[in-house]
Motif scaffolding. Structure first.
Motif, PDB file in Angstrom:
ATOM      1  N   VAL A  65      46.041  38.451  34.775  1.00  0.00           N
ATOM      2  CA  VAL A  65      45.127  37.311  34.684  1.00  0.00           C
ATOM      3  C   VAL A  65      43.826  37.533  35.459  1.00  0.00           C
ATOM      4  O   VAL A  65      42.745  37.268  34.931  1.00  0.00           O
ATOM      5  CB  VAL A  65      45.842  36.012  35.130  1.00  0.00           C
ATOM      6  N   PRO A  66      43.851  38.026  36.697  1.00  0.00           N
ATOM      7  CA  PRO A  66      42.575  38.249  37.394  1.00  0.00           C
ATOM      8  C   PRO A  66      41.652  39.243  36.684  1.00  0.00           C
ATOM      9  O   PRO A  66      40.434  39.187  36.853  1.00  0.00           O
ATOM     10  CB  PRO A  66      43.004  38.784  38.765  1.00  0.00           C
ATOM     11  N   SER A  67      42.211  40.121  35.872  1.00  0.00           N
ATOM     12  CA  SER A  67      41.369  41.047  35.111  1.00  0.00           C
ATOM     13  C   SER A  67      40.449  40.292  34.170  1.00  0.00           C
ATOM     14  O   SER A  67      39.299  40.689  33.944  1.00  0.00           O
ATOM     15  CB  SER A  67      42.229  42.009  34.293  1.00  0.00           C
ATOM     16  N   ALA A  68      40.942  39.208  33.598  1.00  0.00           N
ATOM     17  CA  ALA A  68      40.127  38.403  32.688  1.00  0.00           C
ATOM     18  C   ALA A  68      39.064  37.612  33.441  1.00  0.00           C
ATOM     19  O   ALA A  68      38.005  37.311  32.888  1.00  0.00           O
ATOM     20  CB  ALA A  68      41.021  37.459  31.897  1.00  0.00           C
ATOM     21  N   ALA A  69      39.334  37.295  34.697  1.00  0.00           N
ATOM     22  CA  ALA A  69      38.369  36.548  35.498  1.00  0.00           C
ATOM     23  C   ALA A  69      37.326  37.449  36.156  1.00  0.00           C
ATOM     24  O   ALA A  69      36.253  36.982  36.529  1.00  0.00           O
ATOM     25  CB  ALA A  69      39.101  35.744  36.571  1.00  0.00           C
ATOM     26  N   ALA A  70      37.616  38.729  36.286  1.00  0.00           N
ATOM     27  CA  ALA A  70      36.731  39.651  36.999  1.00  0.00           C
ATOM     28  C   ALA A  70      35.289  39.647  36.488  1.00  0.00           C
ATOM     29  O   ALA A  70      34.355  39.645  37.302  1.00  0.00           O
ATOM     30  CB  ALA A  70      37.303  41.064  36.982  1.00  0.00           C
ATOM     31  N   PRO A  71      35.037  39.628  35.171  1.00  0.00           N
ATOM     32  CA  PRO A  71      33.641  39.632  34.722  1.00  0.00           C
ATOM     33  C   PRO A  71      32.825  38.439  35.211  1.00  0.00           C
ATOM     34  O   PRO A  71      31.616  38.556  35.400  1.00  0.00           O
ATOM     35  CB  PRO A  71      33.762  39.619  33.187  1.00  0.00           C
ATOM     36  N   SER A  72      33.465  37.314  35.450  1.00  0.00           N
ATOM     37  CA  SER A  72      32.716  36.160  35.963  1.00  0.00           C
ATOM     38  C   SER A  72      32.630  36.153  37.487  1.00  0.00           C
ATOM     39  O   SER A  72      31.835  35.416  38.053  1.00  0.00           O
ATOM     40  CB  SER A  72      33.350  34.855  35.469  1.00  0.00           C
ATOM     41  N   LEU A  73      33.411  36.985  38.143  1.00  0.00           N
ATOM     42  CA  LEU A  73      33.423  37.026  39.600  1.00  0.00           C
ATOM     43  C   LEU A  73      32.661  38.211  40.185  1.00  0.00           C
ATOM     44  O   LEU A  73      32.206  38.155  41.318  1.00  0.00           O
ATOM     45  CB  LEU A  73      34.867  37.068  40.106  1.00  0.00           C
ATOM     46  N   VAL A  74      32.573  39.294  39.440  1.00  0.00           N
ATOM     47  CA  VAL A  74      31.933  40.510  39.936  1.00  0.00           C
ATOM     48  C   VAL A  74      30.603  40.699  39.207  1.00  0.00           C
ATOM     49  O   VAL A  74      30.583  40.892  37.994  1.00  0.00           O
ATOM     50  CB  VAL A  74      32.845  41.740  39.717  1.00  0.00           C
ATOM     51  N   PRO A  75      29.492  40.626  39.942  1.00  0.00           N
ATOM     52  CA  PRO A  75      28.202  40.812  39.268  1.00  0.00           C
ATOM     53  C   PRO A  75      28.034  42.252  38.778  1.00  0.00           C
ATOM     54  O   PRO A  75      28.499  43.199  39.416  1.00  0.00           O
ATOM     55  CB  PRO A  75      27.176  40.473  40.347  1.00  0.00           C
ATOM     56  N   ASN A  76      27.410  42.412  37.650  1.00  0.00           N
ATOM     57  CA  ASN A  76      27.116  43.733  37.067  1.00  0.00           C
ATOM     58  C   ASN A  76      28.360  44.587  36.873  1.00  0.00           C
ATOM     59  O   ASN A  76      28.346  45.785  37.157  1.00  0.00           O
ATOM     60  CB  ASN A  76      26.087  44.482  37.916  1.00  0.00           C
ATOM     61  N   ILE A  77      29.421  43.984  36.387  1.00  0.00           N
ATOM     62  CA  ILE A  77      30.646  44.745  36.131  1.00  0.00           C
ATOM     63  C   ILE A  77      30.339  45.828  35.089  1.00  0.00           C
ATOM     64  O   ILE A  77      29.552  45.608  34.176  1.00  0.00           O
ATOM     65  CB  ILE A  77      31.784  43.799  35.690  1.00  0.00           C
TER      66      ILE A  77
ATOM     67  N   ILE B 283      56.328  44.536  36.791  1.00  0.00           N
ATOM     68  CA  ILE B 283      56.399  44.624  35.329  1.00  0.00           C
ATOM     69  C   ILE B 283      56.082  46.051  34.871  1.00  0.00           C
ATOM     70  O   ILE B 283      56.748  46.587  33.988  1.00  0.00           O
ATOM     71  CB  ILE B 283      55.461  43.589  34.681  1.00  0.00           C
ATOM     72  N   SER B 284      55.079  46.669  35.475  1.00  0.00           N
ATOM     73  CA  SER B 284      54.734  48.055  35.124  1.00  0.00           C
ATOM     74  C   SER B 284      55.896  48.996  35.407  1.00  0.00           C
ATOM     75  O   SER B 284      56.178  49.902  34.622  1.00  0.00           O
ATOM     76  CB  SER B 284      53.498  48.509  35.902  1.00  0.00           C
ATOM     77  N   ARG B 285      56.588  48.787  36.512  1.00  0.00           N
ATOM     78  CA  ARG B 285      57.728  49.644  36.861  1.00  0.00           C
ATOM     79  C   ARG B 285      58.900  49.438  35.900  1.00  0.00           C
ATOM     80  O   ARG B 285      59.600  50.397  35.549  1.00  0.00           O
ATOM     81  CB  ARG B 285      58.144  49.415  38.306  1.00  0.00           C
TER      82      ARG B 285
ATOM     83  N   SER C 213      52.280  34.765  31.629  1.00  0.00           N
ATOM     84  CA  SER C 213      52.109  34.155  32.942  1.00  0.00           C
ATOM     85  C   SER C 213      51.449  32.796  32.771  1.00  0.00           C
ATOM     86  O   SER C 213      50.532  32.634  31.972  1.00  0.00           O
ATOM     87  CB  SER C 213      51.229  35.059  33.814  1.00  0.00           C
ATOM     88  N   TYR C 214      51.940  31.838  33.518  1.00  0.00           N
ATOM     89  CA  TYR C 214      51.361  30.502  33.493  1.00  0.00           C
ATOM     90  C   TYR C 214      50.686  30.252  34.830  1.00  0.00           C
ATOM     91  O   TYR C 214      51.187  30.645  35.872  1.00  0.00           O
ATOM     92  CB  TYR C 214      52.431  29.450  33.226  1.00  0.00           C
TER      93      TYR C 214
END
Length: 143
Positions: free
Chosen positions: A101-113, A53-55, A130-131
């Protein structure tokens, strides 16, 4: 009748000064954007949906606007490496984070983001939708 106390020449000089002041305009040339190469930083490897998509967006901007646009892949760290890279750049619009989508999940997965998506980034364009589907083993009992 109103009498003029000043010499008529002074009125003419004043009118000339006002005319000169208002007719002299400085044509400021707006800075052309961009002043350099635009970087789309994709948080995944090449050939993944955020990269593709970026390309596509980069190609369209290059062709329609004549801008120099490249895509850089910065995978790893549940997208935090790419996000951190963009945040470390000057806020001049030349580094763009291709959020997924994983960007939105990162704060709950990576401690001390070290950043917050809602305050440290500004949305520019929604390039795709994206679904996602949550699946489990069929032996898991229903709720």
């Amino acid at each position: 009748m109103i009498q003029q106390s000043a010499h008529p020449f002074i009125g003419s000089v004043a009118a000339a000064i006002v005319w000169a002041a208002t007719s002299i305009t400085v044509e400021a040339q707006p800075a052309t954007f961009p002043s350099g190469t635009i970087r789309f930083v994709a948080p995944f490897s090449a050939s993944t949906p955020p990269d593709i998509i970026s390309r596509i967006v980069a190609k369209e901007l290059s062709e329609s606007e004549g801008w120099r646009v490249i895509v850089e892949n910065r995978p790893g760290g549940v997208t935090t490496i790419a996000a951190g890279d963009v945040l470390s750049q000057p806020a001049d619009g030349l580094s763009i984070y291709a959020m997924s989508v994983p960007s939105a999940a990162a704060p709950s997965l990576v401690p001390n983001i070290s950043y917050r998506l809602d305050t440290d980034f500004e949305p520019v364009i929604k390039a795709s939708v994206s679904y996602n589907v949550l699946v489990v083993n069929p032996s898991v009992p229903p709720f």
